[in-house]
Design a protein around this motif. Structure first.
Motif, PDB file in Angstrom:
ATOM      1  N   ARG A 100       5.986   6.888  10.863  1.00  0.00           N
ATOM      2  CA  ARG A 100       6.574   6.211  11.986  1.00  0.00           C
ATOM      3  C   ARG A 100       6.516   7.217  13.360  1.00  0.00           C
ATOM      4  NH1 ARG A 100       9.547   4.733   7.810  1.00  0.00           N
ATOM      5  NH2 ARG A 100      10.934   6.331   7.959  1.00  0.00           N
ATOM      6  N   GLU A 101       6.679   8.602  13.296  1.00  0.00           N
ATOM      7  CA  GLU A 101       6.706   9.533  14.294  1.00  0.00           C
ATOM      8  C   GLU A 101       5.264   9.401  15.000  1.00  0.00           C
ATOM      9  OE1 GLU A 101       8.887  11.521  15.782  1.00  0.00           O
ATOM     10  OE2 GLU A 101      10.188  10.504  15.019  1.00  0.00           O
ATOM     11  N   VAL A 102       4.261   8.987  14.390  1.00  0.00           N
ATOM     12  CA  VAL A 102       2.981   9.178  14.922  1.00  0.00           C
ATOM     13  C   VAL A 102       2.599   7.465  15.181  1.00  0.00           C
ATOM     14  CG1 VAL A 102       1.873  10.913  14.047  1.00  0.00           C
ATOM     15  CG2 VAL A 102       1.614   8.944  12.785  1.00  0.00           C
ATOM     16  N   GLY A 103       3.578   6.650  15.353  1.00  0.00           N
ATOM     17  CA  GLY A 103       3.293   5.299  15.726  1.00  0.00           C
ATOM     18  C   GLY A 103       2.729   4.317  14.371  1.00  0.00           C
ATOM     19  N   LEU A 104       2.687   4.583  13.262  1.00  0.00           N
ATOM     20  CA  LEU A 104       2.375   3.939  12.198  1.00  0.00           C
ATOM     21  C   LEU A 104       3.407   3.417  11.452  1.00  0.00           C
ATOM     22  CD1 LEU A 104      -1.118   5.928  11.734  1.00  0.00           C
ATOM     23  CD2 LEU A 104      -0.665   3.681  12.947  1.00  0.00           C
ATOM     24  N   ASN A 105       2.992   2.590  10.364  1.00  0.00           N
ATOM     25  CA  ASN A 105       3.951   2.487   9.096  1.00  0.00           C
ATOM     26  C   ASN A 105       2.882   2.131   7.957  1.00  0.00           C
ATOM     27  OD1 ASN A 105       3.247  -0.310   8.418  1.00  0.00           O
ATOM     28  ND2 ASN A 105       3.786  -0.892  10.638  1.00  0.00           N
ATOM     29  N   HIS A 106       3.869   2.172   6.702  1.00  0.00           N
ATOM     30  CA  HIS A 106       2.966   2.161   5.476  1.00  0.00           C
ATOM     31  C   HIS A 106       2.253   1.016   5.278  1.00  0.00           C
ATOM     32  CE1 HIS A 106       6.578  -0.116   4.531  1.00  0.00           C
ATOM     33  NE2 HIS A 106       5.853  -0.709   3.449  1.00  0.00           N
ATOM     34  N   HIS A 107       2.280  -0.228   5.941  1.00  0.00           N
ATOM     35  CA  HIS A 107       1.304  -1.295   5.771  1.00  0.00           C
ATOM     36  C   HIS A 107      -0.056  -1.084   6.397  1.00  0.00           C
ATOM     37  CE1 HIS A 107       4.406  -3.799   4.119  1.00  0.00           C
ATOM     38  NE2 HIS A 107       5.388  -3.383   5.103  1.00  0.00           N
ATOM     39  N   GLU A 108      -0.180  -0.030   7.272  1.00  0.00           N
ATOM     40  CA  GLU A 108      -1.330   0.165   8.072  1.00  0.00           C
ATOM     41  C   GLU A 108      -1.667   1.658   7.904  1.00  0.00           C
ATOM     42  OE1 GLU A 108      -0.663  -0.346  12.547  1.00  0.00           O
ATOM     43  OE2 GLU A 108       1.135   0.731  12.305  1.00  0.00           O
ATOM     44  N   ALA A 109      -1.187   2.276   7.167  1.00  0.00           N
ATOM     45  CA  ALA A 109      -1.778   3.720   6.972  1.00  0.00           C
ATOM     46  C   ALA A 109      -1.155   4.444   5.733  1.00  0.00           C
ATOM     47  CB  ALA A 109      -1.293   4.494   8.177  1.00  0.00           C
ATOM     48  N   THR A 110      -1.670   5.210   5.054  1.00  0.00           N
ATOM     49  CA  THR A 110      -1.089   6.146   4.117  1.00  0.00           C
ATOM     50  C   THR A 110      -1.160   7.706   4.612  1.00  0.00           C
ATOM     51  OG1 THR A 110      -1.031   6.326   1.855  1.00  0.00           O
ATOM     52  CG2 THR A 110      -3.330   6.233   2.835  1.00  0.00           C
ATOM     53  N   ALA A 111      -0.439   8.389   3.728  1.00  0.00           N
ATOM     54  CA  ALA A 111      -0.177   9.861   4.093  1.00  0.00           C
ATOM     55  C   ALA A 111      -0.964  10.495   2.820  1.00  0.00           C
ATOM     56  CB  ALA A 111       1.232  10.505   4.278  1.00  0.00           C
ATOM     57  N   LEU A 112      -1.823  11.375   3.250  1.00  0.00           N
ATOM     58  CA  LEU A 112      -2.439  12.166   1.923  1.00  0.00           C
ATOM     59  C   LEU A 112      -2.140  13.688   2.161  1.00  0.00           C
ATOM     60  CD1 LEU A 112      -6.193  10.742   2.959  1.00  0.00           C
ATOM     61  CD2 LEU A 112      -4.362   9.864   1.010  1.00  0.00           C
ATOM     62  N   VAL A 113      -1.822  14.204   1.166  1.00  0.00           N
ATOM     63  CA  VAL A 113      -1.521  15.825   1.058  1.00  0.00           C
ATOM     64  C   VAL A 113      -2.596  16.236   0.002  1.00  0.00           C
ATOM     65  CG1 VAL A 113       0.182  17.420   0.233  1.00  0.00           C
ATOM     66  CG2 VAL A 113       1.033  15.579   1.531  1.00  0.00           C
ATOM     67  N   ASP A 114      -3.480  17.115   0.188  1.00  0.00           N
ATOM     68  CA  ASP A 114      -4.318  17.695  -0.670  1.00  0.00           C
ATOM     69  C   ASP A 114      -5.287  16.592  -0.905  1.00  0.00           C
ATOM     70  OD1 ASP A 114      -3.342  20.413  -0.444  1.00  0.00           O
ATOM     71  OD2 ASP A 114      -1.940  20.064  -2.030  1.00  0.00           O
ATOM     72  N   GLY A 115      -5.651  15.720  -0.128  1.00  0.00           N
ATOM     73  CA  GLY A 115      -6.347  14.441  -0.559  1.00  0.00           C
ATOM     74  C   GLY A 115      -5.841  13.405  -1.401  1.00  0.00           C
ATOM     75  N   ARG A 116      -4.865  13.310  -1.603  1.00  0.00           N
ATOM     76  CA  ARG A 116      -4.159  12.619  -2.558  1.00  0.00           C
ATOM     77  C   ARG A 116      -3.048  11.763  -1.927  1.00  0.00           C
ATOM     78  NH1 ARG A 116      -3.746  14.835  -8.386  1.00  0.00           N
ATOM     79  NH2 ARG A 116      -5.909  15.607  -8.616  1.00  0.00           N
ATOM     80  N   PRO A 117      -2.908  10.394  -2.035  1.00  0.00           N
ATOM     81  CA  PRO A 117      -1.918   9.550  -1.235  1.00  0.00           C
ATOM     82  C   PRO A 117      -0.388  10.115  -1.954  1.00  0.00           C
ATOM     83  CG  PRO A 117      -3.298   8.167  -2.627  1.00  0.00           C
ATOM     84  CD  PRO A 117      -3.776   9.588  -2.813  1.00  0.00           C
ATOM     85  N   VAL A 118       0.487  10.098  -0.983  1.00  0.00           N
ATOM     86  CA  VAL A 118       1.840  10.135  -1.454  1.00  0.00           C
ATOM     87  C   VAL A 118       2.868   8.971  -1.018  1.00  0.00           C
ATOM     88  CG1 VAL A 118       1.654  12.852  -1.284  1.00  0.00           C
ATOM     89  CG2 VAL A 118       2.212  11.719   0.721  1.00  0.00           C
ATOM     90  N   PRO A 119       3.775   9.065  -1.706  1.00  0.00           N
ATOM     91  CA  PRO A 119       4.806   7.832  -1.612  1.00  0.00           C
ATOM     92  C   PRO A 119       5.351   7.996  -0.158  1.00  0.00           C
ATOM     93  CG  PRO A 119       5.365   8.475  -3.523  1.00  0.00           C
ATOM     94  CD  PRO A 119       4.299   9.588  -2.882  1.00  0.00           C
ATOM     95  N   GLU A 120       5.693   6.939   0.585  1.00  0.00           N
ATOM     96  CA  GLU A 120       6.272   6.867   1.689  1.00  0.00           C
ATOM     97  C   GLU A 120       7.818   7.414   1.817  1.00  0.00           C
ATOM     98  OE1 GLU A 120       7.586   3.474   3.907  1.00  0.00           O
ATOM     99  OE2 GLU A 120       7.375   2.479   2.354  1.00  0.00           O
ATOM    100  N   ASP A 121       8.533   7.199   0.561  1.00  0.00           N
ATOM    101  CA  ASP A 121       9.899   7.502   0.492  1.00  0.00           C
ATOM    102  C   ASP A 121       9.944   9.074  -0.245  1.00  0.00           C
ATOM    103  OD1 ASP A 121       8.897   6.865  -2.064  1.00  0.00           O
ATOM    104  OD2 ASP A 121      10.614   5.639  -2.713  1.00  0.00           O
ATOM    105  N   ALA A 122       8.759   9.710  -0.285  1.00  0.00           N
ATOM    106  CA  ALA A 122       9.090  11.101  -0.884  1.00  0.00           C
ATOM    107  C   ALA A 122       9.283  11.955   0.194  1.00  0.00           C
ATOM    108  CB  ALA A 122       7.645  11.309  -1.552  1.00  0.00           C
ATOM    109  N   PRO A 123      10.099  13.023  -0.255  1.00  0.00           N
ATOM    110  CA  PRO A 123      10.419  14.106   0.770  1.00  0.00           C
ATOM    111  C   PRO A 123       9.238  14.549   1.444  1.00  0.00           C
ATOM    112  CG  PRO A 123      11.735  14.325  -0.934  1.00  0.00           C
ATOM    113  CD  PRO A 123      10.792  13.030  -1.453  1.00  0.00           C
ATOM    114  N   ALA A 124       8.824  14.880   2.468  1.00  0.00           N
ATOM    115  CA  ALA A 124       7.825  15.618   2.833  1.00  0.00           C
ATOM    116  C   ALA A 124       7.983  17.156   2.833  1.00  0.00           C
ATOM    117  CB  ALA A 124       7.407  15.174   4.412  1.00  0.00           C
ATOM    118  N   ASP A 125       7.047  17.821   2.151  1.00  0.00           N
ATOM    119  CA  ASP A 125       7.108  19.232   1.553  1.00  0.00           C
ATOM    120  C   ASP A 125       5.954  19.838   1.922  1.00  0.00           C
ATOM    121  OD1 ASP A 125       5.566  18.260  -0.273  1.00  0.00           O
ATOM    122  OD2 ASP A 125       7.158  19.009  -2.190  1.00  0.00           O
TER     123      ASP A 125
END
Length: 65
Positions: free
Chosen positions: A27-52
């Motif tokens: 959300r801070e970068v103007g996107l939502n989980h319907h249009e983008a996914t977050a990747l950590v170490d090349g793997r998708p992470v759940p949108e409701d998981a704490p960002a660590d």
């Protein structure tokens, strides 16, 4: 917490939030989980998981129209 968020093929943002989730970072970068996914170490992470992670890549799932 300070997180570097790279939107692949677009821009890199530095986001500072207290106890964010990966969805908050999207959300801070103007996107939502319907249009983008977050990747950590090349793997998708759940949108409701704490960002660590200090660095997150965001991959847009839909673009154009």
């Amino acid at each position: 917490m300070r997180v570097t968020v790279e939107v692949v093929g677009e821009a890199t943002h530095t986001v500072e939030l207290d106890a964010p989730t990966y969805g908050d970072l999207l959300r801070e970068v103007g996107l939502n989980h319907h249009e983008a996914t977050a990747l950590v170490d090349g793997r998708p992470v759940p949108e409701d998981a704490p960002a660590d992670a200090e660095r997150v890549r965001v991959l847009r799932l839909i673009k154009g129209g």
